[in-house]
Write an enzyme that holds these catalytic residues in place. Structure first.
Site, mmCIF file in Angstrom:
data_model
loop_
_atom_site.group_PDB
_atom_site.id
_atom_site.type_symbol
_atom_site.label_atom_id
_atom_site.label_comp_id
_atom_site.label_asym_id
_atom_site.label_seq_id
_atom_site.Cartn_x
_atom_site.Cartn_y
_atom_site.Cartn_z
ATOM 1 N N TRP A 28 -2.623 -5.814 -4.662
ATOM 2 C CA TRP A 28 -1.471 -5.234 -5.326
ATOM 3 C C TRP A 28 -0.273 -5.140 -4.385
ATOM 4 C CZ3 TRP A 28 -0.707 -2.889 -10.226
ATOM 5 C CH2 TRP A 28 -1.784 -3.007 -11.099
ATOM 6 N N GLU A 62 -11.319 -1.011 -4.270
ATOM 7 C CA GLU A 62 -12.394 -1.913 -3.851
ATOM 8 C C GLU A 62 -12.528 -2.055 -2.336
ATOM 9 O OE1 GLU A 62 -11.495 -2.269 -7.914
ATOM 10 O OE2 GLU A 62 -10.089 -2.819 -6.322
ATOM 11 N N VAL A 82 -2.244 -0.549 -0.674
ATOM 12 C CA VAL A 82 -1.065 0.208 -1.065
ATOM 13 C C VAL A 82 -1.337 0.839 -2.420
ATOM 14 C CG1 VAL A 82 1.405 0.127 -1.568
ATOM 15 C CG2 VAL A 82 0.427 -1.505 0.050
ATOM 16 N N HIS A 90 -4.011 8.818 -11.873
ATOM 17 C CA HIS A 90 -4.666 7.633 -11.300
ATOM 18 C C HIS A 90 -4.440 7.549 -9.790
ATOM 19 C CE1 HIS A 90 -6.139 3.491 -11.151
ATOM 20 N NE2 HIS A 90 -5.053 3.181 -10.473
ATOM 21 N N ARG A 129 7.119 1.140 5.642
ATOM 22 C CA ARG A 129 5.945 1.249 6.513
ATOM 23 C C ARG A 129 5.215 -0.084 6.692
ATOM 24 N NH1 ARG A 129 7.122 5.768 4.076
ATOM 25 N NH2 ARG A 129 6.669 7.784 5.003
#
Length: 159
Positions: A28, A62, A82, A90, A129
């Protein structure tokens, strides 16, 4: 800034030529992940890491299962992901599960896990970051450096 007080060392201070390291990265937020991966790769290269295996997983949730599978075969794992806060709980569930899972992998296996999971309120925080041009921090580099440093410290204990 969250990097305040960080140690002033670099991967060039390390000799990881005899280490085998796995980098597990979520898919992602491509731009941020590309920066995190580049930072981790740079740290591993600067430390002259002997062998590096890279594995991509769908998301941050995961990361622990992949890290767990790899931990017995490598000297260190670098976990990169991230999670950006949205309008539902969530965010909290994924961040807590990934953090607890990665901690459990490290403690259970004795294999250091470099924690490169960004948990951000906004995409801008992640970009800041990610070690990209204009970023204030390079969390991918820091996670790889931490994993290598810990692996080398533990190897010294075994001697």
């Amino acid at each position: 800034m969250s990097g305040h007080g960080a140690p002033r060392s670099s991967a060039t201070d390390l000799d990881a030529t005899r280490l085998r390291v796995a980098v597990v990265a979520a898919s992602w937020h491509t731009t941020i992940m590309d920066g995190l991966l580049d930072g981790a790769r740079r740290a591993l290269a600067e430390a002259r890491t002997g062998e590096v295996l890279e594995l991509r997983v769908p998301g941050s949730f995961e990361l622990p299962v992949a890290a767990s599978r790899l931990a017995g075969d490598v000297d260190a794992v670098v976990a990169l992901g991230v999670v950006i806060r949205g309008g539902t709980p969530h965010f909290d569930y994924v961040c807590q599960a990934a953090t607890n899972g990665l901690t459990e992998v490290s403690v259970r296996t004795g294999t250091p896990v470099g924690f490169g999971l960004l948990t951000c309120d906004t995409e801008e925080q992640g970009l800041d970051r990610a070690g990209l041009e204009g970023s204030h921090e390079d969390k991918g580099y820091e996670a790889a450096h931490a994993a290598l440093s810990t692996a080398l410290t533990l190897r010294d204990l075994e001697r």
